[in-house]
Design a protein around this motif. Structure first.
Motif: not given
Lengths: 457, 196
Positions: A315-318, A287
């Motif tokens: 949000i783009d994550s993990t 990320t």
């Protein structure tokens, strides 16, 4: 010399180097003594799992500590075999009535059969100075035939490693399974209670640790008095990528744990966190806010060939890799609450997988399973659910005993590690079978977070 | 150290003044620092050749004194003291949200004024979350909170390159408690002055 013995000697040397901080030359392995290689497997009654007994090892020579080691080897082997659940282990506290054999050739097979044993694991240990020699044999109790025979020798500094090696050997030859007995966990811990320099608040730092999968031999990897979080093993088991604030902001570092060196693949571009090695170890998904907000990227391990997988103001994550390395699952809140999504490693074919109240930390199982474990908000806490990629079905494996978060698969897909507060306020690492059963506590010191399971040996 | 340097400067200035006065063949006062040589020359006889140009200022010429910030109490504080007394108060957020409330905007308008007044300050905007989200998602949520606060300050005229953002997720709660009151204090953008 069998490959097993050769492998073991290498491991013992590596372990010694890590423990003592200097290389030790292990005693050369003895030539193999076992008469024949394994061809047959232990079986249980009418399709049931084989019932196996693991009595204390016999002392074949040594000092006053050797009897303790003989007991320890049997107990560790028993615990390893119980955890994989390939066999039905006969509890060790029921062996008292059976006479102790004086040698491996004098086992009272009739008595073991009366206890219901299909297989008998018997071993000997001989300690000589700083060295140890361990023999292990698996007998078919009905036929009294030896199905497996191995001898291991090396440094006596960590006898548990001999038992773990035997457990892996038993699983490989008798169940065609890569066991986890010699695997390790890495996680983040505040146990050192160091504090970062701060102006107002008390800020406890976290360092990266590793431990045997059963919680023994806990060791510190990072020493920088900053936040060090979200560790992730490389598939060769020799490196751990993690997120560190050692420069005052989150960035990705890779520690080569057997060399004591460090790599910084992002080259100071943006802030970067939550690294995940691809299954072949050549790439890292992570990320980053380098383009203005949290997005998913993939780079080669050395930082080259950067590819952006997501483009969205939410949000783009993990990220987590599919077993083939062709897809990446991740968390996105682009539809409101955070959910698990999946996208091709080429950035195409984006789709949403979950419809939970709040889902995060997807972690894709290794083959042959094709499942994604994740944390899901259940009331005021979290529990762990597993999404089956093939049919979209979801099952839950923890049920409100404290909070349960940050799942991580064992390399054989049969187990999960996770963080839980089930024993009190402190966060600790636990491991369990993939059905949530046989929960074992791995850490007890301080608060411990975000486990990741090493590859198999 | 600072005092010693000032004293040295004063001695140097005095000596230069003495030297300049000697050139103009006037008897200088001896008990206090002389006025600048040029002024002495202007006040003297027109026929007297102009004195040599004053020497270049010594390195510690106290130019910065003239640029002292309007609030001398803030200007004299070191960074730790400054941050402890927090002239840039934190702003707080609702659960799982990074939107600025009306209160937060009012608060940031005050902070923007402080930052304009103290135009040399560099500030790190920290984004924080309460413990109820996951550690992983909270890192991004904290980042959004820090970015929200920064974006609003920039819209009020604070230069973007003076504001750095960093998210600590739920790693550094302000209040270690586990109730609504503690959580409300922990969902925040926190400002740290890193240079002035």
């Amino acid at each position: 010399m069998t490959p097993t013995v050769r492998t073991f000697v290498f491991l013992a040397a590596a372990a010694s180097a890590v423990v003592a901080g200097r290389a030790q030359t292990p005693a050369p392995a003895q030539p193999p003594q076992q008469p024949s290689e394994v061809v047959s497997k232990i079986t249980g009654d009418s399709g049931a799992p084989p019932r196996i007994a693991v009595p204390d090892f016999l002392v074949a020579g040594g000092d006053k500590d050797t009897a303790e080691i003989a007991k320890l080897l049997a107990q560790v082997l028993y615990d390893d075999l119980t955890f994989e659940a390939e066999f039905d282990l006969i509890p060790r506290d029921t062996y008292a009535s059976i006479p102790v054999a004086r040698s491996l050739s004098e086992a009272p097979f009739d008595r073991w059969r009366e206890l219901g044993a299909d297989g008998l694991l018997m071993g000997t240990v001989n300690k000589s100075g700083q060295n140890i020699k361990v023999e292990i044999r698996l007998f078919d109790v009905r036929t009294r035939r030896q199905l497996l025979g191995r001898e291991y020798s090396g440094a006596a500094s960590n006898p548990r490693l001999y038992a773990h090696t035997m457990a892996d050997e038993v699983h490989l030859t008798q169940a065609n399974l890569k066991g986890v007995a010699r695997t390790k966990l890495t996680f983040s811990s505040d146990r050192v209670r160091d504090r970062a320099t701060a102006t107002i608040e008390q800020r406890n730092v976290k360092e990266i640790f590793i431990a045997d999968y059963d919680g023994f031999n806990q060791r510190r990897v990072t020493v920088n008095r900053q936040l060090n979080v979200f560790p992730s093993w490389s598939p060769d088991g020799r490196a751990i990528a993690y997120t560190s604030y050692r420069r005052g902001y989150p960035d990705i570092f890779i520690s080569l744990i057997y060399q004591g060196t460090m790599e910084t693949p992002t080259n100071g571009t943006g802030q970067n966190w939550l690294p995940a090695f691809s299954p072949d170890g050549t790439r890292i998904a992570f990320t980053s806010n380098r383009d203005g907000n949290s997005e998913i990227y993939v780079m080669n391990r050395d930082g080259s060939s950067l590819r952006r997988l997501t483009t969205h103001p939410a949000i783009d994550s993990t990220p987590t890799w599919s077993p083939s390395g062709a897809q990446v699952a991740f968390t996105s809140d682009r539809t409101g609450a955070p959910q698990i999504w999946v996208v091709g490693a080429d950035g195409l074919n984006l789709r949403r997988l979950t419809s939970e109240s709040y889902a995060d930390r997807p972690t894709w199982s290794p083959a042959p399973y094709n499942e994604i474990a994740f944390s899901v908000r259940t009331g005021s806490r979290f529990d762990i659910k597993i999404y089956q990629v093939d049919n979209g079905a979801t099952r839950q494996i923890t049920f409100g005993e404290g909070t349960n978060e940050s799942p991580a698969w064992a390399p054989n897909g049969k187990h999960l590690a996770f963080m839980s507060t089930r024993t009190g306020r402190a966060s600790q690492i636990f491991i369990a079978r993939r059905d949530g059963k046989d929960v074992r506590q791995v850490t007890r010191d301080g608060n411990n977070f975000t486990p990741n399971w090493s590859p198999a040996q | 150290m600072q005092r010693m340097r000032t004293w040295t400067t004063m001695v140097a200035v005095t000596m230069m003044a003495v030297a300049g006065a000697s050139c103009s063949k006037k008897t200088p006062p001896v008990v206090r620092p002389a006025p600048p040589p040029a002024a002495t020359a202007d006040a003297g006889m027109g026929s007297t050749p102009a004195p040599p140009a004053p020497p270049p200022p010594v390195r510690d010429e106290p130019v910065s004194v003239a640029l002292a910030p309007p609030d001398p109490a803030i200007g004299s504080k070191n960074l730790d003291d400054l941050n402890r007394e927090s002239p840039l108060a934190p702003v707080f957020f609702a659960l799982d949200s990074y939107e600025l409330s009306a209160d937060a905007r009012t608060q940031l308008q005050g902070s923007a004024q402080v930052l304009k007044t103290n135009a040399t300050w560099q500030v790190t905007v920290e984004g924080h979350c309460d413990e109820r989200g996951t550690a992983e998602y909270n890192l991004s949520l904290g980042e959004r909170r820090a970015l929200s606060a920064k974006a609003y300050l920039v819209s009020l005229g604070v230069a973007a390159d003076r504001l750095r953002t960093v998210s600590y997720g739920k790693e550094f709660p302000f209040d270690p408690g586990h109730d609504d009151a503690a959580w409300a204090k922990n969902r925040r953008a926190h400002f740290v002055i890193t240079a002035k």
